[in-house]
Scaffold this active site. Structure first.
Site: not given
Ligand SMILES: NC(=O)c1ccc[n+]([C@@H]2O[C@H](COP(=O)([O-])OP(=O)(O)OC[C@H]3O[C@@H](n4cnc5c(N)ncnc54)[C@H](OP(=O)(O)O)[C@@H]3O)[C@@H](O)[C@H]2O)c1
Length: 244
Positions: A139, A152
């Protein structure tokens, strides 16, 4: 990277980026297994795109990953590409997160433990293949420790680091290691409506597949390409805005 005539497993291939990748790779003449926890959803996908191979799997547990290895190789014994795409995102400031540890630990297990364990499980098989690939989906937040999703972001930073080390470790073998670094993409990640401002998934995936086929091994797009290549000072400026 040759992206035709392969045998591919896409984890989390029943929705979002994984599904778009699975469809794009299937359309290029590859055999593609898609896995996820929601069997009904996998069934719907296969009705929409016949040819995709559904395998129910939960990559959150070691037992689920062991079962996935066995099921995937039973369906495609010449499997030569693993796309570690399955992921979840919890949005909660760390100090205010009241969920119990079992729920919180899922994010670490799915986003980081699973890709590492699956790489370990498939590697002996891949090392015996004429040419195999492990593709990890991290990401843009791997580069930005944001307070709105702190664990995350940390799992994705860890996955980015592991991917670089694995690529270096496997230099000299026939196993290639690539990383897809999505920016915000319009999927259901973290719950419906959170990513509607993101890039349309099919546009993102088309660019990714073209660049993988051209041999790129670390692929950002739009904002995540900016984050991937930014200096520490530039990232600190962006983070200060995001974290307030
Ligand atoms: N969308 C974005 O803006 C964005 C940005 C950066 C990175 N990413 C990364 O891209 C990847 C794909 O995300 P997405 O946006 O496509 O999200 P998504 O639409 O929510 O899809 C996630 C997929 O992962 C599967 N999955 C989740 N937990 C699983 C488990 N325990 N076992 C097996 N499968 C599981 C889900 O299927 P089931 O629920 O059926 O299990 C679903 O198919 C993730 O790694 C995410 O972190 C996304």
């Amino acid at each position: 990277m040759d992206l035709s005539g392969r045998n591919i497993l896409v984890t989390g291939g029943g929705a979002g980026i994984g599904l778009a990748l699975a469809r794009a790779l299937h359309a290029k003449g590859n055999r593609v297994i898609i896995c996820g926890r929601d069997e009904a959803r996998l069934g719907e996908v296969v009705r929409e795109t016949p040819g995709l191979i559904p395998v129910r799997a939960d990559v959150a547990t070691a037992a689920g990953r062991d079962a996935l290895l066995a099921d995937a190789l039973a369906r495609l014994p010449d499997l030569d590409m693993l796309v570690n795409n399955a992921g979840i995102q919890r949005r909660a400031k760390f100090h205010a997160d009241a969920a119990d540890w079992t729920e919180r630990a899922q994010e670490i297990a799915i986003n980081f433990e699973a890709p590492v364990h699956l790489a370990a499980l498939f590697l002996p098989h891949f090392l015996a293949c004429p040419g195999a690939a492990i593709v990890n989906v991290s990401s843009g937040l791997a580069f930005l420790p944001v307070t709105f999703a702190p664990v995350y972001a940390a799992t994705k930073a860890a996955l980015h680091s592991f991917t670089i080390a694995l690529r270096d470790d496997l230099r000299g073998t026939r196993v290639k290691v690539a990383e897809i670094i999505p920016p915000m993409v319009n999927t259901g990640l973290g719950g419906q409506g959170l990513h509607v401002a993101g890039v349309p998934v099919d546009i993102f995936v088309k660019a990714v597949v073209d660049r993988l086929a051209a041999g790129e091994l670390e692929i950002g797009y739009d904002m995540s390409e900016k984050f991937r290549t930014a200096s520490r000072e530039e990232l600190a400026g962006i983070l200060a805005q995001l974290n307030g």
